[in-house]
Design an enzyme around this catalytic site. Sequence first.
Site, PDB file in Angstrom:
ATOM      1  N   HIS A  81       0.786  -1.250  -0.057  1.00  0.00           N
ATOM      2  CA  HIS A  81      -0.008   0.070  -0.120  1.00  0.00           C
ATOM      3  C   HIS A  81       0.861   1.161  -0.139  1.00  0.00           C
ATOM      4  O   HIS A  81       1.425   1.761   1.147  1.00  0.00           O
ATOM      5  CB  HIS A  81      -0.783  -0.107   1.255  1.00  0.00           C
ATOM      6  CG  HIS A  81      -1.905   1.116   1.202  1.00  0.00           C
ATOM      7  ND1 HIS A  81      -3.271   0.743   1.580  1.00  0.00           N
ATOM      8  CD2 HIS A  81      -1.760   2.307   0.921  1.00  0.00           C
ATOM      9  CE1 HIS A  81      -3.890   1.811   1.403  1.00  0.00           C
ATOM     10  NE2 HIS A  81      -3.081   2.960   1.000  1.00  0.00           N
TER      11      HIS A  81
ATOM     12  N   HIS B 146       1.354   5.053  -2.127  1.00  0.00           N
ATOM     13  CA  HIS B 146       0.661   5.848  -3.422  1.00  0.00           C
ATOM     14  C   HIS B 146       2.088   6.330  -3.932  1.00  0.00           C
ATOM     15  O   HIS B 146       2.852   7.091  -3.197  1.00  0.00           O
ATOM     16  CB  HIS B 146      -0.191   6.830  -2.748  1.00  0.00           C
ATOM     17  CG  HIS B 146      -1.423   6.428  -2.088  1.00  0.00           C
ATOM     18  ND1 HIS B 146      -2.728   6.225  -2.914  1.00  0.00           N
ATOM     19  CD2 HIS B 146      -1.542   6.087  -0.923  1.00  0.00           C
ATOM     20  CE1 HIS B 146      -3.584   5.844  -1.925  1.00  0.00           C
ATOM     21  NE2 HIS B 146      -2.913   5.594  -0.833  1.00  0.00           N
TER      22      HIS B 146
ATOM     23  N   ASN C 248       2.714   9.103  -5.717  1.00  0.00           N
ATOM     24  CA  ASN C 248       3.178  10.688  -5.567  1.00  0.00           C
ATOM     25  C   ASN C 248       3.419  10.746  -4.021  1.00  0.00           C
ATOM     26  O   ASN C 248       4.244  11.730  -3.769  1.00  0.00           O
ATOM     27  CB  ASN C 248       1.781  11.264  -5.920  1.00  0.00           C
ATOM     28  CG  ASN C 248       1.994  11.631  -7.424  1.00  0.00           C
ATOM     29  OD1 ASN C 248       2.823  12.299  -7.867  1.00  0.00           O
ATOM     30  ND2 ASN C 248       0.974  10.904  -8.154  1.00  0.00           N
TER      31      ASN C 248
ATOM     32  N   THR D 296      -1.317   4.556  -8.270  1.00  0.00           N
ATOM     33  CA  THR D 296      -1.487   5.820  -8.773  1.00  0.00           C
ATOM     34  C   THR D 296      -2.614   6.061  -9.621  1.00  0.00           C
ATOM     35  O   THR D 296      -3.343   5.368 -10.142  1.00  0.00           O
ATOM     36  CB  THR D 296      -0.264   6.321  -9.624  1.00  0.00           C
ATOM     37  OG1 THR D 296      -0.262   7.737  -9.978  1.00  0.00           O
ATOM     38  CG2 THR D 296      -0.184   5.634 -11.086  1.00  0.00           C
TER      39      THR D 296
ATOM     40  N   GLY E 279      -8.829   8.526  -1.912  1.00  0.00           N
ATOM     41  CA  GLY E 279      -9.249  10.031  -2.189  1.00  0.00           C
ATOM     42  C   GLY E 279      -9.958  10.507  -0.885  1.00  0.00           C
ATOM     43  O   GLY E 279      -9.937   9.702   0.215  1.00  0.00           O
TER      44      GLY E 279
ATOM     45  N   HIS F 170      -9.942   1.674   0.210  1.00  0.00           N
ATOM     46  CA  HIS F 170      -9.753   2.324   1.389  1.00  0.00           C
ATOM     47  C   HIS F 170     -10.911   2.229   2.267  1.00  0.00           C
ATOM     48  O   HIS F 170     -12.028   2.652   1.471  1.00  0.00           O
ATOM     49  CB  HIS F 170      -9.126   4.012   1.280  1.00  0.00           C
ATOM     50  CG  HIS F 170      -7.860   3.933   0.631  1.00  0.00           C
ATOM     51  ND1 HIS F 170      -7.243   3.595  -0.517  1.00  0.00           N
ATOM     52  CD2 HIS F 170      -6.902   4.503   1.366  1.00  0.00           C
ATOM     53  CE1 HIS F 170      -6.257   3.921  -0.648  1.00  0.00           C
ATOM     54  NE2 HIS F 170      -5.481   4.437   0.526  1.00  0.00           N
TER      55      HIS F 170
ATOM     56  N   GLU G  46     -12.065   5.497   7.011  1.00  0.00           N
ATOM     57  CA  GLU G  46     -10.925   6.398   7.239  1.00  0.00           C
ATOM     58  C   GLU G  46     -11.193   7.711   8.204  1.00  0.00           C
ATOM     59  O   GLU G  46     -10.546   8.088   8.622  1.00  0.00           O
ATOM     60  CB  GLU G  46     -10.389   6.996   6.091  1.00  0.00           C
ATOM     61  CG  GLU G  46      -9.787   6.036   5.369  1.00  0.00           C
ATOM     62  CD  GLU G  46      -9.079   6.655   3.968  1.00  0.00           C
ATOM     63  OE1 GLU G  46      -7.818   7.054   3.925  1.00  0.00           O
ATOM     64  OE2 GLU G  46      -9.692   6.525   2.924  1.00  0.00           O
TER      65      GLU G  46
ATOM     66  N   ASP H 177       2.184   6.777   2.414  1.00  0.00           N
ATOM     67  CA  ASP H 177       2.930   7.932   1.847  1.00  0.00           C
ATOM     68  C   ASP H 177       4.297   8.003   2.545  1.00  0.00           C
ATOM     69  O   ASP H 177       4.431   8.898   3.064  1.00  0.00           O
ATOM     70  CB  ASP H 177       2.064   9.045   2.027  1.00  0.00           C
ATOM     71  CG  ASP H 177       0.668   8.916   1.401  1.00  0.00           C
ATOM     72  OD1 ASP H 177       0.581   8.591   0.093  1.00  0.00           O
ATOM     73  OD2 ASP H 177      -0.101   8.788   2.229  1.00  0.00           O
TER      74      ASP H 177
HETATM   75 ZN    ZN Z   1      -3.667   4.954   1.145  1.00  0.00          ZN
END
Ligand code: ZN
Length: 338
Positions: free
Chosen positions: A17, A19, A21, A101, A169, A196, A199, A278
């Site tokens: 997991h 991302h 970016n 991505t 997102g 996801h 959250e 991230d």
């Molecule tokens: Zn994530």
Amino acid sequence: MDDVQCFCELIPKIELHAHLNGCIRSSTFRQLLSSPTDQTRLDTLDKEFSVGDTHARMANVFEKFSLLRSCVTNLDDIRRIARETLEDFISDNVIYAELRTRPRSFHNGKIPSSSYIEAILDIMKKYEEKICSRLILSIDRTQTLEQAMETLKLAENYRTHIVGLDFSGDPNIKSFERFRPVFDLAKQINLSTTIHIGELPDKECINENNLIIDYKPTRLGHFNFRTNDQEQRVLKEQIPLELCPTSNLLTMNLLDLTEHHFDLFYKNKHPLAICTDDSGLMNCNLSSELFQVVQTFHLTKKELYEFIFQTSNLIFDKNMIEFCQKKLNIFSQQSNLF
Ligand SMILES: [Zn+2]
């Protein structure tokens, strides 16, 4: 250095997991920001990074993402991010990584999203000898159904290296139901999915959890906020979870991992992966994430090894399971684990 910390760094690891970016090095992020206004904005966001409740912290992360998105303006930028991300994973002894991505085009569509995908896949292939990496395409909660369908088509066109579909997102936007047809199609063509879930602590988010569990994706991400009933369903149906300690602590507003749901699922022998989410924006790597878990829940080296071994069964590219397990076997023999 601590012996266990060293072990966490040396052991071959699997990242499921991440991302793309969000993996950007902070130095690269700063370089890509062209205007002084953006620089100042990033400074402020960095300062406010761990302030406030779940909603405030999520808002901070998503604003950073949109700032980042605005300064990645061409294929060279994304090539650089992909290259540096893979280099960072390689130096952390990650042997298999699934990067996700959201496809995008540049220059008003003159450079189509297929070029964006190809640019990333080219870099992945260049590093093939050092790290096995695969791509997952993300559908953003704010997109239109049409855009999501295009993403699915792109995934279909590059099936050898694109191994799944992600749903992510801003979780304030509850749109899984709207995208369900795309995810149903993904199932029909045997494309793996990861969603996801849970959250935010609010009621709408908890309600959406049920729709996501009903769909039964291949894997789930985070699952921070949930009801007992939802927890039991995920346990019973054995839907694997991707847990991201640093990211989860930040959004759940916890001081340390003691109250994190890793413990509950681990004790139930649930299929799990520890991931970074991230690594660039969160300033962490997979070794440090695993080390936190090992320290908090007192895992032995052998238990950590077995944990990563079970994670290898959860990778989307089933052809690479044997590759991962072989590497782990060699490592266990070399370090006299058993
Ligand atoms: Zn994530």
